[in-house]
Design a protein around this motif. Structure first.
Motif, PDB file in Angstrom:
ATOM      1  N   SER A  20      17.495   3.279  59.876  1.00  0.00           N
ATOM      2  CA  SER A  20      17.681   3.241  61.329  1.00  0.00           C
ATOM      3  C   SER A  20      17.221   1.870  61.812  1.00  0.00           C
ATOM      4  O   SER A  20      16.133   1.413  61.452  1.00  0.00           O
ATOM      5  CB  SER A  20      16.829   4.336  61.976  1.00  0.00           C
ATOM      6  N   GLY A  50      19.112   9.702  67.404  1.00  0.00           N
ATOM      7  CA  GLY A  50      19.584   9.791  68.781  1.00  0.00           C
ATOM      8  C   GLY A  50      18.497  10.377  69.664  1.00  0.00           C
ATOM      9  O   GLY A  50      17.367  10.576  69.222  1.00  0.00           O
ATOM     10  N   LYS A 117      32.051  10.769  75.034  1.00  0.00           N
ATOM     11  CA  LYS A 117      30.964   9.828  74.809  1.00  0.00           C
ATOM     12  C   LYS A 117      31.414   8.647  73.953  1.00  0.00           C
ATOM     13  O   LYS A 117      31.932   8.814  72.857  1.00  0.00           O
ATOM     14  CB  LYS A 117      29.802  10.569  74.131  1.00  0.00           C
ATOM     15  N   ILE A 139      20.977   0.602  70.402  1.00  0.00           N
ATOM     16  CA  ILE A 139      22.297   0.821  71.016  1.00  0.00           C
ATOM     17  C   ILE A 139      23.313   1.187  69.926  1.00  0.00           C
ATOM     18  O   ILE A 139      23.453   0.484  68.921  1.00  0.00           O
ATOM     19  CB  ILE A 139      22.784  -0.450  71.759  1.00  0.00           C
TER      20      ILE A 139
HETATM   21  C1  BTN Z   1      21.919   9.064  71.807  1.00  0.00           C
HETATM   22  O1  BTN Z   1      22.974   9.055  72.408  1.00  0.00           O
HETATM   23  O2  BTN Z   1      21.368  10.119  71.502  1.00  0.00           O
HETATM   24  C2  BTN Z   1      21.275   7.750  71.467  1.00  0.00           C
HETATM   25  C3  BTN Z   1      21.899   7.143  70.263  1.00  0.00           C
HETATM   26  C4  BTN Z   1      21.270   5.829  69.854  1.00  0.00           C
HETATM   27  C5  BTN Z   1      21.824   5.331  68.540  1.00  0.00           C
HETATM   28  C6  BTN Z   1      21.339   3.954  68.215  1.00  0.00           C
HETATM   29  S1  BTN Z   1      22.240   3.260  66.865  1.00  0.00           S
HETATM   30  C7  BTN Z   1      21.102   1.947  66.752  1.00  0.00           C
HETATM   31  C8  BTN Z   1      19.716   2.525  66.998  1.00  0.00           C
HETATM   32  N1  BTN Z   1      19.136   3.012  65.777  1.00  0.00           N
HETATM   33  C9  BTN Z   1      18.971   4.329  65.773  1.00  0.00           C
HETATM   34  O3  BTN Z   1      18.503   4.999  64.842  1.00  0.00           O
HETATM   35  N2  BTN Z   1      19.409   4.844  66.941  1.00  0.00           N
HETATM   36  C10 BTN Z   1      19.882   3.810  67.835  1.00  0.00           C
END
Ligand code: BTN
Length: 249
Positions: A20, A50, A117, A139
């Motif tokens: 991540s 998320g 989404k 993001i």
């Molecule tokens: C959501 O809509 O629940 C938020 C999603 C966020 C995803 C991004 S991808 C880059 C960053 N690294 C992660 O593990 N999550 C965020």
């Protein structure tokens, strides 16, 4: 492709694969290796995170998946939602530049196009007693992916009908993010709030929401200082924190 910025993305770590980018950014902070605006960018996350403890799934190499390290020490803890507004608006600026004039922000910070989404934002803050210390702004934006496990997801390419250059979009996103962040830093919170509300999905429209076991019909009337959603239900205003209300779409 380097963004045309003062600091956003001027320090950039690209990892072909990682668990991540938010977790990688956290490690950089712990090791004192990051300056403000430092970006961790990847093609593939194996444990993307998320909101609400959900996972974030995205096809490798097709989407924007990055985290930015910021130091919004000028922001009081009780005003931290303004950062969510600034970041949401930056992603929205990008979508609108790509022709998605109708893109919106679904509170607190999902990017939506016509009930689907396009992307999400996960902001993880560390705070001192008064102000924010560090923010990791994650993001995820669906760009060229056309097939999704869930029917409520879409991508830029699915909407515009052509594939896009992800690297160029990343650079542009960082430019727009710096612009919005500088607005926040210079105290333009009223402007940010105004634009955020104007872009808010289902703003001042009657729709159904899930509150606990109950289904209620309500109208979003705004967002308060703490980032809680103001929902008018049966003529009365109620304020909901993130986990207390769900959209029925
Ligand atoms: C959501 O809509 O629940 C938020 C999603 C966020 C995803 C991004 S991808 C880059 C960053 N690294 C992660 O593990 N999550 C965020």
């Amino acid at each position: 492709m380097l963004p045309n910025t003062l600091f956003m993305g001027q320090q950039l770590f690209f990892l072909p694969v990682c668990e991540s980018t938010n977790s990688e950014a956290q490690q950089l902070l712990i090791k004192n290796k990051a300056t403000e605006g430092c970006v961790v960018l990847t093609d593939e996350q194996t444990r993307g995170r998320g909101q609400r403890g959900n996972s974030w799934e995205a096809a490798p190499g097709k989407n924007i998946t990055l985290s930015v390290i910021l130091s919004p020490v000028f922001l009081a803890v009780r005003h931290q939602f303004y950062l969510n507004m600034a970041v949401s608006l930056a992603v929205l600026d990008l979508l609108r530049e790509q022709g998605l004039e109708q893109a919106q922000v679904k509170w607190p910070n999902d990017l939506y196009f016509e009930d689907k989404k396009l992307g999400g934002i996960l902001i993880e803050n560390t705070v001192t007693s008064h102000s924010l210390q560090h923010s990791i702004v994650g993001i995820g934006l669906n760009v060229n992916q056309l097939h999704f496990g869930i029917g409520t997801a879409t991508s830029l390419a699915a909407v515009v009908g052509t594939q896009l250059d992800v690297k160029r979009l990343v650079a542009r996103l960082l430019e727009l993010l710096e612009k919005r962040y500088l607005e926040l830093r210079s105290g333009k919170v009223d402007k940010l709030k105004y634009e955020y509300l104007r872009a808010l999905y289902r703003y001042q429209e009657p729709h159904d929401y899930q509150v606990g076991q109950e289904k209620v019909r309500g109208c979003i009337m705004g967002v308060d200082e703490d980032g809680r959603l103001a929902l008018e239900v049966a003529g009365e205003l109620h304020y909901f924190a993130f986990k207390e209300v769900a959209y029925i779409i």
